[in-house]
Design a protein around this motif. Sequence first.
Motif, PDB file in Angstrom:
ATOM      1  N   ARG A   8       0.832  -1.205   0.000  1.00  0.00           N
ATOM      2  CA  ARG A   8       0.000   0.000   0.000  1.00  0.00           C
ATOM      3  C   ARG A   8       0.868   1.257   0.000  1.00  0.00           C
ATOM      4  O   ARG A   8       0.612   2.195  -0.751  1.00  0.00           O
ATOM      5  N   ASN A  11       2.744   1.532  -3.415  1.00  0.00           N
ATOM      6  CA  ASN A  11       1.860   1.991  -4.482  1.00  0.00           C
ATOM      7  C   ASN A  11       1.587   3.489  -4.386  1.00  0.00           C
ATOM      8  O   ASN A  11       1.553   4.187  -5.402  1.00  0.00           O
ATOM      9  N   SER A 113       0.167  -0.600  10.290  1.00  0.00           N
ATOM     10  CA  SER A 113      -0.875   0.019   9.472  1.00  0.00           C
ATOM     11  C   SER A 113      -0.992   1.512   9.778  1.00  0.00           C
ATOM     12  O   SER A 113      -1.159   2.328   8.872  1.00  0.00           O
TER      13      SER A 113
END
Length: 138
Positions: A8, A11, A113
């Motif tokens: 994530r 990207n 996260s």
Amino acid sequence: MAEAIQARVENAVKKSVEELDREHLRKMQANMYKCCTKCCETPSYTMEGAQRCIEQCSLPLQQAQTYVQNELGEFQDRLQRCAMQCQDDLKDLVARGNTNEAMMRSHLEQCLSKCADKHIGILPAMMARMKDTISKYK
């Protein structure tokens, strides 16, 4: 799960860098080539003069590329420090006697996260700053 978090971030960075390339670096590259062509087509330049001219044409793009690499390196360092803090937090949990593997894995993933979200969140401001700085390389 950690791979998905990493993907994530990668990207988001890739998308931002590609935009920076399209909007700024490629234009600088095109200008550099046009300038270098003029250097080569100027018959009054000596071989050394043409080479100096070409080097001067290349300088803004080189400076911009170096700047971008340094900024991305600092971003990566910050992200790694955040991930290392997550590892340290996990060690502290273990030291306090928390050895439930599922809980520790969950804690680490939540922490990583949050790191990813935080750093993805700072990308727009970082890219705006980089675009502004790059636009000054002439």
